[in-house]
Design an enzyme around this catalytic site. Structure first.
Site, mmCIF file in Angstrom:
data_model
loop_
_atom_site.group_PDB
_atom_site.id
_atom_site.type_symbol
_atom_site.label_atom_id
_atom_site.label_comp_id
_atom_site.label_asym_id
_atom_site.label_seq_id
_atom_site.Cartn_x
_atom_site.Cartn_y
_atom_site.Cartn_z
ATOM 1 N N THR A 155 -9.968 0.952 3.833
ATOM 2 C CA THR A 155 -9.723 0.390 2.500
ATOM 3 C C THR A 155 -9.005 -0.953 2.618
ATOM 4 O O THR A 155 -9.415 -1.954 2.027
ATOM 5 C CB THR A 155 -8.837 1.348 1.658
ATOM 6 O OG1 THR A 155 -9.382 2.663 1.732
ATOM 7 C CG2 THR A 155 -8.738 0.905 0.222
ATOM 8 N N LEU A 156 -7.945 -0.955 3.400
ATOM 9 C CA LEU A 156 -7.132 -2.159 3.534
ATOM 10 C C LEU A 156 -7.889 -3.262 4.265
ATOM 11 O O LEU A 156 -7.795 -4.441 3.902
ATOM 12 C CB LEU A 156 -5.841 -1.808 4.277
ATOM 13 C CG LEU A 156 -4.712 -2.804 4.152
ATOM 14 C CD1 LEU A 156 -4.404 -3.137 2.711
ATOM 15 C CD2 LEU A 156 -3.460 -2.257 4.836
ATOM 16 N N PHE A 175 -2.210 15.734 5.515
ATOM 17 C CA PHE A 175 -2.381 15.250 4.148
ATOM 18 C C PHE A 175 -1.058 15.431 3.404
ATOM 19 O O PHE A 175 -0.539 16.545 3.309
ATOM 20 C CB PHE A 175 -3.506 16.009 3.435
ATOM 21 C CG PHE A 175 -3.819 15.419 2.095
ATOM 22 C CD1 PHE A 175 -4.666 14.315 1.994
ATOM 23 C CD2 PHE A 175 -3.266 15.940 0.936
ATOM 24 C CE1 PHE A 175 -4.945 13.742 0.752
ATOM 25 C CE2 PHE A 175 -3.531 15.376 -0.310
ATOM 26 C CZ PHE A 175 -4.385 14.276 -0.396
ATOM 27 N N ASP A 233 -4.456 4.986 6.325
ATOM 28 C CA ASP A 233 -4.960 6.143 7.063
ATOM 29 C C ASP A 233 -6.003 5.631 8.070
ATOM 30 O O ASP A 233 -5.650 5.173 9.152
ATOM 31 C CB ASP A 233 -5.534 7.113 6.023
ATOM 32 C CG ASP A 233 -6.007 8.420 6.610
ATOM 33 O OD1 ASP A 233 -5.726 8.689 7.779
ATOM 34 O OD2 ASP A 233 -6.678 9.183 5.883
ATOM 35 N N GLY A 245 -7.601 2.974 7.607
ATOM 36 C CA GLY A 245 -7.435 1.518 7.530
ATOM 37 C C GLY A 245 -8.637 0.829 6.898
ATOM 38 O O GLY A 245 -8.609 -0.380 6.673
ATOM 39 N N GLU A 267 0.835 -1.213 0.000
ATOM 40 C CA GLU A 267 0.000 0.000 0.000
ATOM 41 C C GLU A 267 0.864 1.255 0.000
ATOM 42 O O GLU A 267 2.011 1.230 0.452
ATOM 43 C CB GLU A 267 -0.869 0.019 1.269
ATOM 44 C CG GLU A 267 -2.300 -0.429 1.059
ATOM 45 C CD GLU A 267 -3.153 0.602 0.318
ATOM 46 O OE1 GLU A 267 -2.621 1.486 -0.384
ATOM 47 O OE2 GLU A 267 -4.384 0.514 0.450
ATOM 48 N N ASP A 268 0.294 2.352 -0.467
ATOM 49 C CA ASP A 268 1.004 3.622 -0.383
ATOM 50 C C ASP A 268 0.877 4.208 1.032
ATOM 51 O O ASP A 268 1.857 4.584 1.652
ATOM 52 C CB ASP A 268 0.502 4.622 -1.444
ATOM 53 C CG ASP A 268 -1.015 4.781 -1.481
ATOM 54 O OD1 ASP A 268 -1.725 4.157 -0.661
ATOM 55 O OD2 ASP A 268 -1.499 5.550 -2.333
ATOM 56 N N LYS A 272 -0.480 6.386 8.942
ATOM 57 C CA LYS A 272 -1.028 7.524 9.700
ATOM 58 C C LYS A 272 -1.893 6.942 10.806
ATOM 59 O O LYS A 272 -3.107 6.872 10.677
ATOM 60 C CB LYS A 272 -1.921 8.315 8.749
ATOM 61 C CG LYS A 272 -1.570 9.756 8.591
ATOM 62 C CD LYS A 272 -2.696 10.453 7.877
ATOM 63 C CE LYS A 272 -2.321 10.934 6.519
ATOM 64 N NZ LYS A 272 -3.402 11.656 5.849
ATOM 65 N N ARG A 277 2.331 13.523 -7.832
ATOM 66 C CA ARG A 277 2.628 12.092 -7.747
ATOM 67 C C ARG A 277 4.090 11.799 -8.097
ATOM 68 O O ARG A 277 4.698 10.879 -7.562
ATOM 69 C CB ARG A 277 1.738 11.375 -8.761
ATOM 70 C CG ARG A 277 1.132 10.100 -8.280
ATOM 71 C CD ARG A 277 0.408 9.427 -9.434
ATOM 72 N NE ARG A 277 -1.012 9.650 -9.462
ATOM 73 C CZ ARG A 277 -1.874 9.108 -8.615
ATOM 74 N NH1 ARG A 277 -1.461 8.342 -7.657
ATOM 75 N NH2 ARG A 277 -3.158 9.356 -8.714
HETATM 76 P P1 5GP Z 1 -7.904 4.628 4.364
HETATM 77 O O1 5GP Z 1 -8.964 3.681 3.868
HETATM 78 O O2 5GP Z 1 -6.785 3.934 5.098
HETATM 79 O O3 5GP Z 1 -8.486 5.751 5.170
HETATM 80 O O4 5GP Z 1 -7.352 5.365 3.109
HETATM 81 C C1 5GP Z 1 -6.325 4.938 2.348
HETATM 82 C C2 5GP Z 1 -6.261 5.737 1.067
HETATM 83 O O5 5GP Z 1 -6.597 7.129 1.262
HETATM 84 C C3 5GP Z 1 -4.831 5.739 0.542
HETATM 85 O O6 5GP Z 1 -4.567 4.600 -0.247
HETATM 86 C C4 5GP Z 1 -4.783 7.058 -0.229
HETATM 87 O O7 5GP Z 1 -5.272 6.858 -1.532
HETATM 88 C C5 5GP Z 1 -5.734 7.973 0.529
HETATM 89 N N1 5GP Z 1 -5.004 8.839 1.487
HETATM 90 C C6 5GP Z 1 -5.042 8.780 2.850
HETATM 91 N N2 5GP Z 1 -4.241 9.709 3.392
HETATM 92 C C7 5GP Z 1 -3.664 10.374 2.362
HETATM 93 C C8 5GP Z 1 -2.716 11.453 2.291
HETATM 94 O O8 5GP Z 1 -2.211 12.012 3.282
HETATM 95 N N3 5GP Z 1 -2.352 11.857 1.034
HETATM 96 C C9 5GP Z 1 -2.864 11.308 -0.103
HETATM 97 N N4 5GP Z 1 -2.444 11.782 -1.261
HETATM 98 N N5 5GP Z 1 -3.757 10.276 -0.071
HETATM 99 C C10 5GP Z 1 -4.147 9.818 1.152
#
Ligand code: 5GP
Length: 146
Positions: A70-71, A115, A66, A68, A62-63, A94, A128
């Site tokens: 999505t994962l 962010f 945040d 969590g 994963e990139d 995060k 990007r």
């Molecule tokens: P989660 O489901 O963990 O909240 O979100 C994960 C997705 O949110 C990441 O794969 C990314 O696409 C997006 N995301 C969350 N935080 C950031 C951030 O600080 N910067 C950017 N560019 N994308 C983020």
């Protein structure tokens, strides 16, 4: 091209990323020696996998994690397909905003609740390609920085 006034703060430099990639790459190589590892990179959840993962060692890359959510969703789907092992590698973490428990097995960097963009992460399709991780000048969100 990135303009200097677009950057608020550089959180992770290009050199720090390079070192971490070498470190994590070495660790993953050692841990999975002799195994047939399947890497799963997550871009958007639009397309299914081309190959079966039954009985395979799977590493989700994963990139950023945040909340969590999505994962967590993705891991549930992958787990139901009965891989031999299922682990997570994320470039950024995060943890301040976590809503569900996620076990991160390979971590690049813990970052504060901000962010971030750069090194693959974008804002409105931009930044990007920047080789380091940074926060944006708040004027950008207001559309006041041209
Ligand atoms: P989660 O489901 O963990 O909240 O979100 C994960 C997705 O949110 C990441 O794969 C990314 O696409 C997006 N995301 C969350 N935080 C950031 C951030 O600080 N910067 C950017 N560019 N994308 C983020």
């Amino acid at each position: 091209m990135l303009k200097n006034n677009e950057i608020d703060e550089i959180l992770i430099t290009e050199g720090e990323i390079r070192e971490k990639v070498i470190e994590l790459g070495g660790k993953i190589t050692r841990d999975y020696q002799g195994k047939d590892l399947v890497f799963i990179g997550v871009l958007r959840i639009l397309k299914d996998l081309d190959e079966t993962i039954v009985g395979k060692d799977v590493l989700v890359v994963e990139d950023i994690v945040d909340t969590g959510l999505t994962l967590d969703y993705l891991l549930r789907i992958l787990k139901s397909r009965k891989p031999s092992s299922l682990k997570v590698c994320t470039f950024l973490n995060k943890s301040a905003r976590r809503k569900v428990k996620i076990k991160v097995d390979y971590l690049g960097f813990d970052i504060p609740d901000k962010f971030v963009v750069g090194y693959g992460l974008d804002y409105a399709g931009k930044f990007r390609n920047v080789p380091f991780v940074f926060t944006l000048n708040p004027e950008i969100y207001k559309g006041e920085l041209k």
